[in-house]
Design a protein around this motif. Structure first.
Motif, short mmCIF file in Angstrom:
data_model
loop_
_atom_site.label_atom_id
_atom_site.label_comp_id
_atom_site.label_asym_id
_atom_site.label_seq_id
_atom_site.Cartn_x
_atom_site.Cartn_y
_atom_site.Cartn_z
N ASP A 1 38.60 -16.29 14.98
CA ASP A 1 38.98 -15.18 15.61
C ASP A 1 39.72 -15.63 17.32
OD1 ASP A 1 37.21 -16.62 17.23
OD2 ASP A 1 35.81 -14.90 18.02
N TRP A 2 39.90 -16.79 16.86
CA TRP A 2 40.90 -17.37 18.00
C TRP A 2 42.67 -18.13 17.82
CZ3 TRP A 2 37.51 -21.66 20.73
CH2 TRP A 2 36.38 -21.15 20.85
N ASP A 3 42.22 -18.12 16.68
CA ASP A 3 43.58 -18.96 16.21
C ASP A 3 43.63 -19.10 14.83
OD1 ASP A 3 45.72 -20.35 15.36
OD2 ASP A 3 46.08 -21.43 16.79
N ALA A 4 43.75 -17.56 13.81
CA ALA A 4 43.67 -17.22 12.28
C ALA A 4 44.52 -18.66 12.08
CB ALA A 4 43.63 -16.19 11.79
N ASP A 5 45.68 -19.04 12.15
CA ASP A 5 46.08 -19.46 11.33
C ASP A 5 45.87 -21.13 11.11
OD1 ASP A 5 48.31 -17.66 10.94
OD2 ASP A 5 49.40 -17.69 12.24
N ARG A 6 45.41 -21.49 12.49
CA ARG A 6 45.13 -22.98 12.69
C ARG A 6 43.79 -23.13 12.37
NH1 ARG A 6 43.03 -25.16 18.26
NH2 ARG A 6 41.23 -23.47 17.34
N ALA A 7 42.64 -21.70 11.67
CA ALA A 7 42.13 -22.04 10.60
C ALA A 7 41.82 -21.75 9.20
CB ALA A 7 40.73 -20.62 11.19
N PHE A 8 43.16 -21.24 9.32
CA PHE A 8 42.99 -20.83 7.65
C PHE A 8 43.49 -22.75 7.07
CE2 PHE A 8 46.92 -20.84 4.56
CZ PHE A 8 45.98 -19.79 3.89
N GLU A 9 44.35 -23.00 8.18
CA GLU A 9 44.87 -24.62 7.81
C GLU A 9 43.94 -25.00 7.47
OE1 GLU A 9 47.84 -27.38 6.83
OE2 GLU A 9 47.07 -25.46 6.47
N ASP A 10 42.93 -25.67 8.57
CA ASP A 10 42.09 -26.71 8.77
C ASP A 10 40.67 -26.22 7.31
OD1 ASP A 10 42.09 -27.51 11.00
OD2 ASP A 10 41.45 -26.43 12.28
N SER A 11 40.39 -24.74 6.76
CA SER A 11 39.44 -25.13 6.13
C SER A 11 40.26 -25.08 4.26
CB SER A 11 39.04 -23.14 5.69
OG SER A 11 40.20 -22.87 5.77
N ARG A 12 41.52 -24.85 4.66
CA ARG A 12 42.52 -24.61 3.31
C ARG A 12 42.39 -26.89 2.76
NH1 ARG A 12 47.12 -27.07 1.75
NH2 ARG A 12 47.52 -27.43 3.54
N ARG A 13 42.79 -27.01 3.93
CA ARG A 13 42.13 -28.73 4.44
C ARG A 13 41.16 -29.23 3.93
NH1 ARG A 13 46.00 -30.90 8.35
NH2 ARG A 13 45.43 -32.92 8.15
N ALA A 14 40.82 -28.42 3.55
CA ALA A 14 38.50 -29.11 3.84
C ALA A 14 38.82 -28.50 2.27
CB ALA A 14 37.87 -28.78 4.95
N VAL A 15 39.11 -27.74 1.90
CA VAL A 15 38.30 -27.16 0.76
C VAL A 15 38.79 -27.89 -0.38
CG1 VAL A 15 38.28 -25.03 -0.53
CG2 VAL A 15 38.23 -24.45 0.70
N ILE A 16 40.32 -27.89 -0.39
CA ILE A 16 40.75 -28.61 -1.56
C ILE A 16 40.33 -30.03 -1.10
CG2 ILE A 16 42.25 -27.01 -2.28
CD1 ILE A 16 44.46 -28.74 0.04
N ASP A 17 40.11 -31.12 -0.59
CA ASP A 17 39.86 -32.46 -0.60
C ASP A 17 38.81 -32.98 -1.07
OD1 ASP A 17 39.75 -34.72 0.90
OD2 ASP A 17 41.13 -34.50 1.94
N SER A 18 39.21 -34.06 -1.92
CA SER A 18 37.59 -34.04 -2.89
C SER A 18 36.55 -35.15 -1.90
CB SER A 18 38.00 -35.27 -4.06
OG SER A 18 38.89 -36.44 -2.99
N ALA A 19 37.06 -35.38 -0.41
CA ALA A 19 36.03 -35.88 1.20
C ALA A 19 34.82 -35.45 0.79
CB ALA A 19 36.66 -36.70 1.38
N LEU A 20 34.69 -33.74 0.06
CA LEU A 20 33.62 -32.99 1.21
C LEU A 20 32.91 -32.77 -0.04
CD1 LEU A 20 35.59 -30.63 3.40
CD2 LEU A 20 34.10 -32.64 3.98
N CYS A 21 31.81 -32.42 0.00
CA CYS A 21 30.92 -32.11 -1.26
C CYS A 21 30.21 -30.20 -0.94
CB CYS A 21 29.20 -32.52 -0.47
SG CYS A 21 28.22 -32.24 1.12
N GLU A 22 30.45 -30.00 -1.93
CA GLU A 22 30.02 -29.23 -2.44
C GLU A 22 29.48 -27.98 -0.94
OE1 GLU A 22 31.44 -26.78 -4.26
OE2 GLU A 22 32.30 -28.27 -4.87
N GLU A 23 28.64 -28.56 -0.32
CA GLU A 23 27.59 -27.79 0.79
C GLU A 23 28.77 -27.49 2.02
OE1 GLU A 23 24.44 -29.88 1.26
OE2 GLU A 23 23.15 -29.24 0.37
N TRP A 24 29.31 -28.47 2.21
CA TRP A 24 30.35 -28.72 2.90
C TRP A 24 32.27 -28.19 2.64
CZ3 TRP A 24 30.63 -29.44 8.47
CH2 TRP A 24 29.18 -29.99 8.96
N ARG A 25 31.81 -27.81 1.43
CA ARG A 25 33.62 -27.11 1.27
C ARG A 25 33.24 -25.60 1.36
NH1 ARG A 25 35.55 -29.41 -4.22
NH2 ARG A 25 36.25 -31.45 -3.93
N ALA A 26 31.38 -25.14 1.92
CA ALA A 26 31.13 -23.68 2.14
C ALA A 26 30.86 -23.46 3.33
CB ALA A 26 29.47 -23.56 1.61
N VAL A 27 31.25 -23.96 4.22
CA VAL A 27 31.61 -24.08 5.45
C VAL A 27 33.22 -24.07 5.68
CG1 VAL A 27 31.41 -25.37 7.75
CG2 VAL A 27 29.74 -25.48 6.20
#
Length: 440
Positions: free
Chosen positions: A126-152
């Motif tokens: 709610d503060w910065d949708a563009d940055r949140a989009f970029e942060d989450s996009r990078r985290a979702v596609i990164d293989s370093a995260l487990c499924e539980e953290w990808r859900a976050v």
């Protein structure tokens, strides 16, 4: 950072982390002590116990200062957890600084870096949708995260789409979350996100989704986010609005005055009230159009009385000649109407003693003026120019100068206060603060 993806009950996880902390302290294992302190801080945040969370973060930092290791590999995690605490309290600058420091500390550790990004996206969309989009996009596609953290991270992605108005994309994220095997808290938060998307799309399912979110989060002990779901229900289910709001307040317990709880109980939306020299109320930039004179009077009345007023006091001012039984019914009608006018905010709050208006600094000119005057009389905190401006503002006609008896009395009290502030500016030291009936 397992606290954010806890699968069991928050209370059970807290007890287990307490045992780990005790064992680490007895065995002198600094790294394990810091890790347990971070987990306890996060779990207490889930339960809405923010003071305890703050204490555990402080103890973790103190433990990190002791030998044999200053950092113990936990500094990035501690900073990110501290940033979540600041974000939930609505303290944007310290939250931004802590998240940025965590990312710097996590450099070279891809999994930790992406977990920090997922956390930031999930609480600051709610503060910065563009940055949140970029942060989450990078985290979702990164293989370093487990499924539980990808859900976050997906929750952050959905929230960013919702904030930007991309409802189709947000709904797609919700569908992806619904198909996953999620930890209990993440499941509840995903239902809350789905409710927000459905509400924005005008779908009847929004109420049921919020109800399921409140039940799921409450059952696992994540009372803070359960309260957020209850506040969503208070806006969706008008017949049980007060029930849901009171249940959210009960979840706060003794932490009701913490800024994080104030933030969730106020609900979304920005409010601006202007009563000095004019009469104007706005929510999210839109002018509030009241149906009756009494609604705007009540708004001004509660702005002048931060501690709140009883229904009897309100009735005596609005309808001094009416009988008590009729006045009580009329007050209830005015309050209900004003709640609808101020939606989606939830600023009108019933207390044990009556009704109050929850406002932040900068939202109401007359309340800000009263606070400035009180601070100046206590400490001579204003320079000469600011004091002259304050004296001028206190002398402006209240509500544009309407001829109503109780407003005339408040106008006279504001004028007396202005003279007291002005006299204080000519004295050599701080003035004794008078009793301000307009502010109590």
């Amino acid at each position: 950072m397992a606290w954010l993806t806890v699968r069991g009950n928050v209370a059970s996880a807290t007890a287990a982390s307490n045992r780990e902390l005790f064992a680490a302290q007895r065995g002198g294992d600094v790294g394990a002590e810091v890790g347990a302190a971070i987990e306890l801080a996060g779990l207490h945040m889930l339960g809405g116990r923010f003071r305890a969370a703050e204490e555990h973060l402080r103890s973790g930092l103190e433990a990190m200062e002791r030998p044999p290791s200053r950092r113990c590999g936990h500094l990035a995690t501690l900073l990110a957890t501290e940033a979540v605490l600041h974000a939930l309290r609505g303290w944007r600058p310290p939250a931004e600084a802590a998240f940025n420091a965590a990312l710097v500390e996590a450099r070279g550790d891809l999994a930790t870096e992406q977990r920090v990004r997922a956390m930031r996206a999930s609480v600051t969309a709610d503060w910065d949708a563009d940055r949140a989009f970029e942060d989450s996009r990078r985290a979702v596609i990164d293989s370093a995260l487990c499924e539980e953290w990808r859900a976050v991270a997906l929750i952050g992605l959905g929230a960013a789409h919702l904030e930007a108005g991309n409802l189709g994309a947000a709904a797609s994220v919700c569908e992806r979350l619904a198909a996953a095997d999620l930890p209990a808290v993440t499941h509840g938060r995903s239902l809350l996100l789905a409710s927000g998307v459905a509400a924005r799309r005008g779908e009847a399912a929004a109420t049921d989704l919020a109800r399921h979110a409140a039940a799921a989060l409450g059952a696992t002990g994540a009372f803070y986010w359960a309260a957020e779901a209850d506040m969503a229900l208070s806006r969706l289910d008008s017949r049980r609005r007060e029930f849901h709001r009171r249940r959210a307040i009960r979840g706060a317990g003794r932490e009701l005055t913490d800024p994080a709880w104030g933030r969730v109980l106020r609900g979304p939306g920005e409010i601006v009230l202007r009563f000095l020299g004019r009469c104007e109320a706005r929510v999210d930039g839109h002018v509030v159009r009241t149906e009756t004179r009494a609604e705007m009077e009540l708004l001004a009345m509660l702005s002048l009385c931060p501690s709140g007023l009883s229904p009897l006091q309100i009735g005596d001012r609005l309808w001094p000649d009416d009988e008590a039984r009729r006045v009580a019914h009329r007050v209830d009608n005015v309050v209900s109407g004003l709640r609808r006018r101020l939606a989606p905010t939830s600023r009108l709050q019933r207390t044990r003693f009556g009704l109050s208006l929850d406002l932040l600094p900068g939202e109401c000119d007359v309340r800000d003026a009263l606070h400035l005057a009180q601070a100046d009389l206590r400490e001579s905190s204003l320079d000469a120019m600011a004091r002259r401006r304050l004296v001028h503002d206190l002398g402006l006609p209240l509500l544009g100068g309407v001829d109503i008896p109780w407003i005339g009395l408040e106008q006279a009290r504001l004028a007396d206060l202005a003279r007291t502030v002005d006299r204080g500016s000519h004295s050599s030291g701080p003035s004794q603060e008078p009793e301000l009936s307009a502010a109590v």
